[in-house]
Write an enzyme that holds these catalytic residues in place. Structure first.
Site, PDB file in Angstrom:
ATOM      1  N   SER A 104       0.873  -1.173   0.000  1.00 28.36           N
ATOM      2  CA  SER A 104       0.000   0.000   0.000  1.00 28.36           C
ATOM      3  C   SER A 104       0.907   1.219   0.000  1.00 28.36           C
ATOM      4  O   SER A 104       2.082   1.143   0.346  1.00 28.36           O
ATOM      5  CB  SER A 104      -0.939  -0.004   1.211  1.00 28.36           C
ATOM      6  OG  SER A 104      -0.214  -0.126   2.422  1.00 28.36           O
ATOM      7  N   PHE A 139      14.176  14.546  10.495  1.00 25.18           N
ATOM      8  CA  PHE A 139      12.831  14.165  10.904  1.00 25.18           C
ATOM      9  C   PHE A 139      12.879  12.993  11.880  1.00 25.18           C
ATOM     10  O   PHE A 139      12.086  12.924  12.823  1.00 25.18           O
ATOM     11  CB  PHE A 139      11.986  13.801   9.682  1.00 25.18           C
ATOM     12  CG  PHE A 139      10.571  13.434  10.025  1.00 25.18           C
ATOM     13  CD1 PHE A 139       9.680  14.398  10.445  1.00 25.18           C
ATOM     14  CD2 PHE A 139      10.139  12.117   9.937  1.00 25.18           C
ATOM     15  CE1 PHE A 139       8.372  14.064  10.782  1.00 25.18           C
ATOM     16  CE2 PHE A 139       8.847  11.769  10.271  1.00 25.18           C
ATOM     17  CZ  PHE A 139       7.960  12.746  10.690  1.00 25.18           C
ATOM     18  N   ASP A 191      -0.737  15.145  15.073  1.00 20.70           N
ATOM     19  CA  ASP A 191       0.239  16.017  15.730  1.00 20.70           C
ATOM     20  C   ASP A 191      -0.364  17.395  15.970  1.00 20.70           C
ATOM     21  O   ASP A 191      -1.238  17.833  15.225  1.00 20.70           O
ATOM     22  CB  ASP A 191       1.491  16.173  14.855  1.00 20.70           C
ATOM     23  CG  ASP A 191       2.235  14.862  14.682  1.00 20.70           C
ATOM     24  OD1 ASP A 191       2.253  14.068  15.643  1.00 20.70           O
ATOM     25  OD2 ASP A 191       2.775  14.620  13.579  1.00 20.70           O
ATOM     26  N   HIS A 218       3.712  -1.033   3.798  1.00 25.30           N
ATOM     27  CA  HIS A 218       3.116   0.274   3.516  1.00 25.30           C
ATOM     28  C   HIS A 218       4.251   1.244   3.223  1.00 25.30           C
ATOM     29  O   HIS A 218       5.127   1.458   4.067  1.00 25.30           O
ATOM     30  CB  HIS A 218       2.310   0.747   4.727  1.00 25.30           C
ATOM     31  CG  HIS A 218       1.527   2.000   4.500  1.00 25.30           C
ATOM     32  ND1 HIS A 218       0.397   2.052   3.711  1.00 25.30           N
ATOM     33  CD2 HIS A 218       1.705   3.270   4.966  1.00 25.30           C
ATOM     34  CE1 HIS A 218      -0.087   3.284   3.710  1.00 25.30           C
ATOM     35  NE2 HIS A 218       0.689   4.051   4.452  1.00 25.30           N
ATOM     36  N   GLU A 256       1.280   5.634   0.681  1.00 26.34           N
ATOM     37  CA  GLU A 256       0.755   6.832   1.323  1.00 26.34           C
ATOM     38  C   GLU A 256       1.118   8.062   0.506  1.00 26.34           C
ATOM     39  O   GLU A 256       2.261   8.225   0.074  1.00 26.34           O
ATOM     40  CB  GLU A 256       1.313   6.973   2.735  1.00 26.34           C
ATOM     41  CG  GLU A 256       0.776   8.217   3.458  1.00 26.34           C
ATOM     42  CD  GLU A 256       1.189   8.228   4.917  1.00 26.34           C
ATOM     43  OE1 GLU A 256       0.719   7.330   5.654  1.00 26.34           O
ATOM     44  OE2 GLU A 256       1.971   9.108   5.302  1.00 26.34           O
TER      45      GLU A 256
END
Length: 298
Positions: free
Chosen positions: A19, A223, A113, A273, A21
């Site tokens: 999958s 990050f 967030d 994913h 995103e």
């Protein structure tokens, strides 16, 4: 046999499923790039594709538009992200019903967030859903949706310990979550230990590894610090000296991600994913290396 070993035996014979995103585009140029990515990845027949919200739910309208276009122009199954941030229960429920009217039956339910991003103090919205578990319960009260939730192999940055983190995941599952998708990670042993903890806690939904192809190592490193994800020294060494060599950087990135996923396949995993960052190049190349390819026309 360990719980992870049992997972290996039960899953290893199944085909690989992927999958992807995406995030909603902010500009016309970004929209063009997104749809180039969607067009490139759609023939791989992903199990679903998810479309995110920005921090603080700041991209709700663009998320809605992107989901609607995916439904209208492709055969891909979309999953809409939802967060608890800056919205009352009534507002979130209205968004859910709007998606459902388009034909959306899958959601990714997240606390979200704070508007200021990771590291800022989270405050629940008055009259809103309090957390991810509360949001899952709200979704299930509307319809029997397929609901993905988040999981953290290195624990959520705000959790005091793994026990607290896993207890929250269990609450999500008890309220109706279908699967958990992990925060990206680069050490597969950490993922395996996390699955062991989760299974010991009586949680048996799939824990799908979230894979982040590294388009820009420096950005990912920055990050990762904020997200609490460890970058092993050996991985940093692979990208050393490639700041001004994008072609080699991309080749190394594809090799690294394929190596990580192949190792997880050997451990018995078959669902993955990919966080695409709205770019198809690395995700497509990695899937090709894994044998996930478009059907060949007769």
């Amino acid at each position: 046999m360990s719980s992870f070993g049992q997972q290996r035996r039960s899953e290893s014979a199944h085909p690989i499923r992927v999958s992807f995103e995406f995030f909603p585009p902010k500009t016309e140029e970004m929209e063009t790039r997104l749809w180039e990515t969607v067009t490139r990845l759609a023939p791989l027949n992903p199990a679903f594709v998810s479309v995110t919200y920005g921090a603080g739910g700041s991209t709700r309208e663009r998320t809605n538009k992107t989901i609607a276009r995916i439904i209208k122009e492709t055969s891909i199954t979309p999953a809409a992200h939802l967060t608890c941030v800056d919205a009352t229960k009534e507002e979130v429920n209205s968004i859910v019903r709007s998606f459902a009217s388009l034909g959306v039956t899958r959601f990714v339910a997240l606390r979200g967030d704070p508007a200021g991003g990771i590291g800022e103090n989270y405050q629940p919205t008055p009259d809103g859903y309090q957390n991810g578990a509360d949001l899952v319960a709200g979704l299930k009260s509307i319809a029997n949706f397929d609901i993905s939730v988040s999981a953290y192999p290195e624990k959520h940055p705000e959790s005091p310990d793994f026990a607290t983190d896993i207890e929250m995941l269990k609450r999500k599952v008890d309220n109706g979550a279908t699967r958990a998708i992990t925060q990206f990670f680069f050490d597969n042993d950490l993922y395996e230990r996390y699955v062991e903890r989760v299974r010991r806690a009586g949680i048996y939904i799939p824990i799908v590894p979230g894979v982040l192809p590294i388009h820009n190592f420096k950005q990912v490193a920055n990050f990762s610090k904020r997200a609490g994800t460890r970058i092993p020294a050996w991985l940093a060494d692979r990208f050393d000296g490639l700041d001004n060599d994008p072609q080699t950087h991309m080749l190394v990135s594809a090799a690294m991600a394929a190596e990580q996923v192949n190792d997880l396949i050997e451990r018995g995993l078959n669902d993955f994913h990919f966080y695409t960052m709205n770019r198809s190049d690395l995700a497509f190349a990695i899937c090709h290396l894994l044998g996930v390819r478009a059907p060949v026309a007769a």
